[in-house]
Design a protein around this motif. Structure first.
Motif, PDB file in Angstrom:
ATOM      1  N   SER A   1       0.826  -1.209   0.000  1.00  0.00           N
ATOM      2  CA  SER A   1       0.000   0.000   0.000  1.00  0.00           C
ATOM      3  C   SER A   1       0.860   1.259   0.000  1.00  0.00           C
ATOM      4  O   SER A   1       0.534   2.234  -0.691  1.00  0.00           O
TER       5      SER A   1
ATOM      6  N   SER B   1       0.890   4.064  -2.944  1.00  0.00           N
ATOM      7  CA  SER B   1       0.706   5.482  -2.664  1.00  0.00           C
ATOM      8  C   SER B   1       1.788   6.307  -3.343  1.00  0.00           C
ATOM      9  O   SER B   1       1.508   7.341  -3.965  1.00  0.00           O
ATOM     10  N   CYS B   2       3.020   5.856  -3.239  1.00  0.00           N
ATOM     11  CA  CYS B   2       4.149   6.548  -3.877  1.00  0.00           C
ATOM     12  C   CYS B   2       3.960   6.602  -5.396  1.00  0.00           C
ATOM     13  O   CYS B   2       4.110   7.650  -6.010  1.00  0.00           O
TER      14      CYS B   2
ATOM     15  N   ARG C   1       1.251   6.322  -7.085  1.00  0.00           N
ATOM     16  CA  ARG C   1       0.114   7.178  -7.437  1.00  0.00           C
ATOM     17  C   ARG C   1       0.515   8.645  -7.373  1.00  0.00           C
ATOM     18  O   ARG C   1       0.163   9.436  -8.247  1.00  0.00           O
ATOM     19  N   GLU C   2       1.253   9.024  -6.319  1.00  0.00           N
ATOM     20  CA  GLU C   2       1.697  10.414  -6.188  1.00  0.00           C
ATOM     21  C   GLU C   2       2.611  10.813  -7.347  1.00  0.00           C
ATOM     22  O   GLU C   2       2.636  11.975  -7.742  1.00  0.00           O
TER      23      GLU C   2
ATOM     24  N   TYR D   1      -6.042  -1.277  -9.146  1.00  0.00           N
ATOM     25  CA  TYR D   1      -4.954  -0.403  -9.568  1.00  0.00           C
ATOM     26  C   TYR D   1      -4.564  -0.734 -10.989  1.00  0.00           C
ATOM     27  O   TYR D   1      -4.628  -1.889 -11.422  1.00  0.00           O
TER      28      TYR D   1
END
Length: 129
Positions: A63, A67-68, A70-71, A86
């Motif tokens: 997760s 997150s990384c 996605r950012e 995803y």
């Protein structure tokens, strides 16, 4: 902010002149877990549980990597019921991964044997700790 002759703001660079955005991109791809996640997503969308099985890491670790990614704008997700699926948000990433595979095939074991970044370097570094 100054513009170049084409009316586009120049890219930020590192002290050695490399584009800092490209450095950040390759750092994100250089982390083994993130690369494994991206390679799995190149096969098609997946849930966190699918990625946990694929990469063999804890759910919280996967997760955090998601997150990384996605950012960085490399992946996105869609909700279906309570699950999130995803997927790669940039199709160019498929081309980059394919080009990397072709480059690695062309160089044989040279990259892997590199004394600075190859497999042997990682083994030496971990035994030195």
């Amino acid at each position: 902010m100054t513009m170049n002759s084409t009316g586009v703001a120049p890219a930020a660079t590192t002290s050695c002149g490399a584009p800092s955005a490209a450095v950040a991109l390759f750092r994100s791809l250089g982390e083994p877990a993130r690369l494994a996640i991206l390679m799995r997503l190149a096969e098609g969308e997946a849930r966190v549980t699918d990625l946990v099985k694929a990469v063999g890491l804890a759910q919280s670790t996967v997760s955090a990597h998601l997150s990384c990614l996605r950012e960085c704008g490399l992946i996105d997700s869609r909700a279906e019921g309570r699950a999130s699926f995803y997927f790669l948000s940039r199709p160019e990433l498929l081309d980059l991964l394919a080009s990397a595979e072709q480059l690695l095939a062309a160089t044989g074991e040279a990259v892997d044997l590199c004394p600075t970044y190859g497999t042997h370097a990682q083994t030496t570094e971990s035994t030195a700790r």
